[in-house]
Design a protein around this motif. Structure first.
Motif, PDB file in Angstrom:
ATOM      1  N   ILE A   7      39.169  34.411  32.854  1.00 29.75           N
ATOM      2  CA  ILE A   7      39.783  35.740  32.689  1.00 29.75           C
ATOM      3  C   ILE A   7      39.937  36.076  31.208  1.00 29.75           C
ATOM      4  CG2 ILE A   7      41.948  37.005  32.969  1.00 29.75           C
ATOM      5  CD1 ILE A   7      42.206  35.884  35.720  1.00 29.75           C
ATOM      6  N   LYS A   8      39.554  37.330  30.868  1.00 31.48           N
ATOM      7  CA  LYS A   8      39.721  37.856  29.512  1.00 31.48           C
ATOM      8  C   LYS A   8      40.262  39.277  29.603  1.00 31.48           C
ATOM      9  CE  LYS A   8      35.647  35.554  27.688  1.00 31.48           C
ATOM     10  NZ  LYS A   8      34.476  35.606  28.526  1.00 31.48           N
ATOM     11  N   ASN A   9      40.924  39.742  28.554  1.00 31.35           N
ATOM     12  CA  ASN A   9      41.385  41.136  28.516  1.00 31.35           C
ATOM     13  C   ASN A   9      40.177  42.066  28.513  1.00 31.35           C
ATOM     14  OD1 ASN A   9      44.097  40.504  28.461  1.00 31.35           O
ATOM     15  ND2 ASN A   9      44.244  40.605  26.236  1.00 31.35           N
ATOM     16  N   GLY A  10      40.251  43.136  29.302  1.00 27.74           N
ATOM     17  CA  GLY A  10      39.162  44.091  29.383  1.00 27.74           C
ATOM     18  C   GLY A  10      38.122  43.765  30.435  1.00 27.74           C
ATOM     19  N   MET A  11      38.197  42.579  31.021  1.00 27.68           N
ATOM     20  CA  MET A  11      37.250  42.176  32.060  1.00 27.68           C
ATOM     21  C   MET A  11      37.469  43.030  33.311  1.00 27.68           C
ATOM     22  SD  MET A  11      37.099  38.359  33.631  1.00 27.68           S
ATOM     23  CE  MET A  11      35.575  37.684  34.193  1.00 27.68           C
ATOM     24  N   VAL A  12      36.377  43.377  33.992  1.00 27.75           N
ATOM     25  CA  VAL A  12      36.465  44.160  35.218  1.00 27.75           C
ATOM     26  C   VAL A  12      36.175  43.235  36.391  1.00 27.75           C
ATOM     27  CG1 VAL A  12      35.511  46.098  36.511  1.00 27.75           C
ATOM     28  CG2 VAL A  12      35.767  46.270  34.044  1.00 27.75           C
ATOM     29  N   ILE A  13      37.087  43.228  37.382  1.00 29.21           N
ATOM     30  CA  ILE A  13      36.916  42.361  38.551  1.00 29.21           C
ATOM     31  C   ILE A  13      37.025  43.181  39.830  1.00 29.21           C
ATOM     32  CG2 ILE A  13      37.794  40.293  37.408  1.00 29.21           C
ATOM     33  CD1 ILE A  13      40.439  40.697  38.929  1.00 29.21           C
ATOM     34  N   LYS A  14      36.446  42.631  40.891  1.00 24.90           N
ATOM     35  CA  LYS A  14      36.586  43.243  42.216  1.00 24.90           C
ATOM     36  C   LYS A  14      37.730  42.504  42.902  1.00 24.90           C
ATOM     37  CE  LYS A  14      33.891  45.006  45.919  1.00 24.90           C
ATOM     38  NZ  LYS A  14      32.563  45.427  46.241  1.00 24.90           N
ATOM     39  N   TYR A  15      38.747  43.274  43.339  1.00 23.31           N
ATOM     40  CA  TYR A  15      39.937  42.692  43.949  1.00 23.31           C
ATOM     41  C   TYR A  15      40.457  43.676  44.993  1.00 23.31           C
ATOM     42  CZ  TYR A  15      44.734  40.929  44.256  1.00 23.31           C
ATOM     43  OH  TYR A  15      45.926  40.458  44.712  1.00 23.31           O
ATOM     44  N   ASN A  16      40.688  43.219  46.203  1.00 22.84           N
ATOM     45  CA  ASN A  16      41.174  44.074  47.306  1.00 22.84           C
ATOM     46  C   ASN A  16      40.297  45.314  47.509  1.00 22.84           C
ATOM     47  OD1 ASN A  16      43.233  42.331  47.871  1.00 22.84           O
ATOM     48  ND2 ASN A  16      44.830  43.568  46.906  1.00 22.84           N
ATOM     49  N   ASP A  17      38.989  45.127  47.510  1.00 24.37           N
ATOM     50  CA  ASP A  17      38.016  46.208  47.727  1.00 24.37           C
ATOM     51  C   ASP A  17      38.153  47.347  46.725  1.00 24.37           C
ATOM     52  OD1 ASP A  17      36.865  44.889  49.897  1.00 24.37           O
ATOM     53  OD2 ASP A  17      38.335  45.734  51.284  1.00 24.37           O
ATOM     54  N   ASP A  18      38.539  47.047  45.501  1.00 23.27           N
ATOM     55  CA  ASP A  18      38.665  48.037  44.441  1.00 23.27           C
ATOM     56  C   ASP A  18      38.276  47.367  43.128  1.00 23.27           C
ATOM     57  OD1 ASP A  18      39.190  50.399  43.185  1.00 23.27           O
ATOM     58  OD2 ASP A  18      41.358  50.342  43.438  1.00 23.27           O
ATOM     59  N   LEU A  19      37.941  48.166  42.127  1.00 26.78           N
ATOM     60  CA  LEU A  19      37.618  47.634  40.808  1.00 26.78           C
ATOM     61  C   LEU A  19      38.837  47.744  39.911  1.00 26.78           C
ATOM     62  CD1 LEU A  19      34.061  49.118  40.223  1.00 26.78           C
ATOM     63  CD2 LEU A  19      34.659  46.829  40.974  1.00 26.78           C
ATOM     64  N   TYR A  20      39.163  46.636  39.246  1.00 27.88           N
ATOM     65  CA  TYR A  20      40.324  46.576  38.359  1.00 27.88           C
ATOM     66  C   TYR A  20      39.904  46.065  36.991  1.00 27.88           C
ATOM     67  CZ  TYR A  20      43.511  47.169  42.312  1.00 27.88           C
ATOM     68  OH  TYR A  20      44.192  47.674  43.390  1.00 27.88           O
ATOM     69  N   SER A  21      40.509  46.623  35.968  1.00 26.84           N
ATOM     70  CA  SER A  21      40.324  46.145  34.610  1.00 26.84           C
ATOM     71  C   SER A  21      41.559  45.318  34.249  1.00 26.84           C
ATOM     72  CB  SER A  21      40.196  47.330  33.659  1.00 26.84           C
ATOM     73  OG  SER A  21      40.151  46.893  32.331  1.00 26.84           O
ATOM     74  N   ILE A  22      41.353  44.166  33.631  1.00 24.03           N
ATOM     75  CA  ILE A  22      42.476  43.300  33.254  1.00 24.03           C
ATOM     76  C   ILE A  22      43.065  43.821  31.949  1.00 24.03           C
ATOM     77  CG2 ILE A  22      43.149  40.968  32.596  1.00 24.03           C
ATOM     78  CD1 ILE A  22      40.936  39.981  34.499  1.00 24.03           C
ATOM     79  N   VAL A  23      44.299  44.300  32.024  1.00 18.55           N
ATOM     80  CA  VAL A  23      44.984  44.844  30.859  1.00 18.55           C
ATOM     81  C   VAL A  23      45.536  43.696  30.009  1.00 18.55           C
ATOM     82  CG1 VAL A  23      46.866  46.315  30.068  1.00 18.55           C
ATOM     83  CG2 VAL A  23      45.571  46.944  32.098  1.00 18.55           C
ATOM     84  N   GLU A  24      46.216  42.754  30.657  1.00 13.55           N
ATOM     85  CA  GLU A  24      46.710  41.568  29.957  1.00 13.55           C
ATOM     86  C   GLU A  24      46.882  40.433  30.954  1.00 13.55           C
ATOM     87  OE1 GLU A  24      51.487  42.109  29.586  1.00 13.55           O
ATOM     88  OE2 GLU A  24      50.286  43.379  28.278  1.00 13.55           O
ATOM     89  N   PHE A  25      46.859  39.220  30.441  1.00 13.60           N
ATOM     90  CA  PHE A  25      47.039  38.060  31.311  1.00 13.60           C
ATOM     91  C   PHE A  25      47.791  36.981  30.552  1.00 13.60           C
ATOM     92  CE2 PHE A  25      43.388  36.808  28.914  1.00 13.60           C
ATOM     93  CZ  PHE A  25      43.421  35.429  28.860  1.00 13.60           C
ATOM     94  N   LEU A  26      48.402  36.073  31.312  1.00 19.09           N
ATOM     95  CA  LEU A  26      49.141  34.964  30.736  1.00 19.09           C
ATOM     96  C   LEU A  26      48.970  33.753  31.642  1.00 19.09           C
ATOM     97  CD1 LEU A  26      51.219  33.944  28.611  1.00 19.09           C
ATOM     98  CD2 LEU A  26      52.994  34.656  30.204  1.00 19.09           C
ATOM     99  N   HIS A  27      48.462  32.671  31.077  1.00 19.08           N
ATOM    100  CA  HIS A  27      48.310  31.435  31.839  1.00 19.08           C
ATOM    101  C   HIS A  27      49.635  30.673  31.742  1.00 19.08           C
ATOM    102  CE1 HIS A  27      45.970  28.229  33.726  1.00 19.08           C
ATOM    103  NE2 HIS A  27      46.711  27.409  33.008  1.00 19.08           N
TER     104      HIS A  27
END
Length: 187
Positions: A7-27
């Motif tokens: 996972i990286k900021n700005g990455m686009v993923i398919k989740y729950n039958d929709d496209l989402y852009s990752i705004v921020e993440f924290l491990h």
């Protein structure tokens, strides 16, 4: 396919039958229990931001997207019209695909995310800061300076931004498009 480690900021993923852009993440790796990844996801179809927690090592489905530079030409009853800066091809985007549309002026350069699988435009993003001219604001009252006072100002696109009281009409200001806030006065 990828895992949460990718996972990286700005990455686009398919989740729950929709496209989402990752705004921020924290491990997060707590002292007790398994590690997990806390994310903030922005839907590219509706613009809503949701908080989601993925268990560490879970499979995610990234979507390959291209970021292309376009120029905003005009808005009509069908949506927003943009021109590709390289091929001069024009595209039309629906209003819900354009984020912070009221801060966009004609001639503005933007980035449009295009899904490479079907060559469909997913989202339109403005640059982090835009320079806009103040078209109307009340004059600042002298002596009203307790607690850094603010006042509303209407900019050339019609949007209303909260600015400090020293900003006057016909001045050019820089606006942060991520927070919708005044950043500084342009000289």
């Amino acid at each position: 396919m990828a895992t949460t480690a990718d996972i990286k900021n700005g990455m686009v993923i398919k989740y729950n039958d929709d496209l989402y852009s990752i705004v921020e993440f924290l491990h997060v790796k707590p002292g007790k229990g398994p590690a997990f990844v806390r994310t903030k996801l922005r839907s590219l179809t509706s613009g809503k931001v949701i908080d989601n927690t993925f268990n560490s090592g879970v499979t995610i489905y990234p979507v390959r997207v291209e970021r292309r530079k376009f120029q905003f030409i005009y808005k009509d009853e069908y949506g927003f019209n943009f021109m590709d800066n390289e091929s001069f091809e024009q595209i039309l985007l629906n209003e819900n695909l354009v984020v912070m549309a009221d801060l966009m002026k004609e001639g503005q350069e933007v980035e449009i995310l295009i899904n490479t699988e079907n060559d469909e435009a997913i989202s339109c993003e403005l640059p982090p800061f835009v320079e806009l001219k103040v078209t109307y604001t009340e004059p600042g009252v002298r002596g009203d300076t307790a607690n850094s006072p603010k006042k509303p100002a209407t900019v050339e696109t019609g949007a209303t931004i909260t600015v400090p009281i020293f900003i006057e009409q016909d001045e050019v200001i820089k606006v942060d498009t991520r927070t919708y806030a005044y950043a500084e006065r342009v000289k």
